[in-house]
Design an enzyme around this catalytic site. Structure first.
Site, mmCIF file in Angstrom:
data_model
loop_
_atom_site.group_PDB
_atom_site.id
_atom_site.type_symbol
_atom_site.label_atom_id
_atom_site.label_comp_id
_atom_site.label_asym_id
_atom_site.label_seq_id
_atom_site.Cartn_x
_atom_site.Cartn_y
_atom_site.Cartn_z
ATOM 1 N N LYS A 1 50.081 22.171 40.712
ATOM 2 C CA LYS A 1 50.865 23.183 39.987
ATOM 3 C C LYS A 1 52.308 23.182 40.489
ATOM 4 O O LYS A 1 53.259 23.286 39.713
ATOM 5 C CB LYS A 1 50.233 24.577 40.172
ATOM 6 C CG LYS A 1 48.920 24.726 39.403
ATOM 7 C CD LYS A 1 48.127 25.977 39.769
ATOM 8 C CE LYS A 1 46.741 25.910 39.136
ATOM 9 N NZ LYS A 1 45.880 27.051 39.465
ATOM 10 N N GLN B 1 45.175 31.922 43.320
ATOM 11 C CA GLN B 1 44.211 30.841 43.115
ATOM 12 C C GLN B 1 42.794 31.315 43.460
ATOM 13 O O GLN B 1 42.568 31.927 44.500
ATOM 14 C CB GLN B 1 44.609 29.637 43.993
ATOM 15 C CG GLN B 1 43.773 28.392 43.776
ATOM 16 C CD GLN B 1 43.947 27.764 42.399
ATOM 17 O OE1 GLN B 1 44.997 27.881 41.768
ATOM 18 N NE2 GLN B 1 42.910 27.115 41.914
ATOM 19 N N ASP C 1 47.994 33.568 34.401
ATOM 20 C CA ASP C 1 46.622 33.106 34.146
ATOM 21 C C ASP C 1 45.992 33.821 32.941
ATOM 22 O O ASP C 1 44.964 33.385 32.437
ATOM 23 C CB ASP C 1 45.730 33.411 35.368
ATOM 24 C CG ASP C 1 45.621 32.240 36.328
ATOM 25 O OD1 ASP C 1 45.637 31.092 35.872
ATOM 26 O OD2 ASP C 1 45.506 32.497 37.548
HETATM 27 N N1 GUN Z 1 40.523 28.282 39.944
HETATM 28 C C1 GUN Z 1 40.010 27.426 39.040
HETATM 29 N N2 GUN Z 1 40.675 27.533 37.873
HETATM 30 C C2 GUN Z 1 41.610 28.486 38.037
HETATM 31 C C3 GUN Z 1 42.609 29.042 37.195
HETATM 32 O O1 GUN Z 1 42.762 28.691 36.024
HETATM 33 N N3 GUN Z 1 43.395 30.001 37.754
HETATM 34 C C4 GUN Z 1 43.246 30.412 39.024
HETATM 35 N N4 GUN Z 1 44.059 31.353 39.476
HETATM 36 N N5 GUN Z 1 42.336 29.918 39.847
HETATM 37 C C5 GUN Z 1 41.519 28.961 39.343
#
Ligand code: GUN
Length: 272
Positions: A47, A91, A114
């Site tokens: 990211k 996350q 998200d």
């Molecule tokens: N862990 C796995 N996929 C995601 C996601 O799309 N967002 C977040 N914050 N954590 C994750």
């Protein structure tokens, strides 16, 4: 035909970059990573790399596994109130002693890149425009739209009912007037539902789509990603079997994965 997420993601990221250049108020994404989960570390790193590529400022806050729920909530609150920060992502997964729902719910909906907060989830559910759509479902819809796959009136089968993929993608397909069936571990005779579908979206993490598709124009989107017994990265779909009978299929890797990142960057470029 292959649904090429790798090339579409490059196109989307290019668009995001141009958009960011024109913005007066520059986006700043804060990613909070708790603990040492190796997969999470890789996701967060990816990211960060993507943000840099499109000119989005990003800050990664790494917190030890021992951080308390209260300390984490305080950090979220701090960034909620920081006018320089336009996006906050915590996350997942979080350590067991922290309630992930409590933390998610603490994020300001206008910074919730998200799309996981109750306000954004609820807006999607009642047919209003959320500030952000969840990244993976939004990336999947971008991929379907790129290949001009008709969603309206389609029989769509979603496998998996997670808050991150299954439920929101079902809502988004419904919003686009598909007839949506959501399947999960208690579903009877899943194969008969899969094979007759126009669109299958599988987000389980197990080799579950392993039948020939009845319709030659059917579309199969593979969201699963895991390591098989030979330690190779694979998806939910038996690629050889399904690709010989379906019209469109997304590969793993190179399908939904890169679209998720591109879609998240699109979200991170939105400033409220
Ligand atoms: N862990 C796995 N996929 C995601 C996601 O799309 N967002 C977040 N914050 N954590 C994750």
């Amino acid at each position: 035909m292959i649904l090429d997420g790798k090339s579409l993601s490059a196109k989307v990221l290019e668009g995001v970059k141009l958009r960011v250049e024109k913005l007066e108020r520059k986006p700043h994404l804060v990613v909070i990573l708790v603990g040492e989960d190796p997969a999470s570390k890789i996701y967060v790193r990816n990211k960060q790399i993507a943000a840099e590529k499109v000119g989005i400022k990003s800050t990664v806050l790494e917190l030890p596994n021992s951080v308390t729920e209260e300390e984490l909530l305080n950090k979220v609150e701090y960034y909620n109130n920081d006018p320089d920060v336009t996006g906050i992502l915590v996350q997942l997964p979080l350590p067991k002693h922290i309630d992930k729902n409590k933390v998610t719910m603490a994020i300001s909906p206008k910074k919730d890149v998200d799309g996981f907060t109750p306000e954004n989830v609820g807006k999607l559910a009642i047919g209003l425009e959320p500030y952000f759509y969840p990244a993976t479902p939004q990336g999947i819809i971008m991929l379907l739209d790129e290949y001009k796959i008709p969603i309206e009136g389609a029989d769509a089968v979603v496998i998996g009912r997670s808050n991150i993929v299954g439920k929101p993608v079902a809502q988004m397909l419904l919003k686009r007037n598909a007839t949506v069936t959501v399947c999960h571990s208690y579903t009877k005779d899943i194969e008969s539902k899969i094979k007759t579908a126009d669109i299958v979206i599988s987000a389980v993490g197990k080799k579950i789509v392993r039948c020939k598709m009845d319709k030659k124009n059917s579309v199969v989107v593979d969201v699963g990603i895991f390591r098989d017994s030979n330690n190779r990265l694979t998806g939910d779909v038996d690629f050889d079997l399904v690709s010989s009978s379906a019209g469109y299929i997304s590969p793993v890797p190179g399908g939904v994965g890169p679209m998720t990142i591109a879609s998240l960057m699109y979200n991170a470029s939105k400033v409220y």
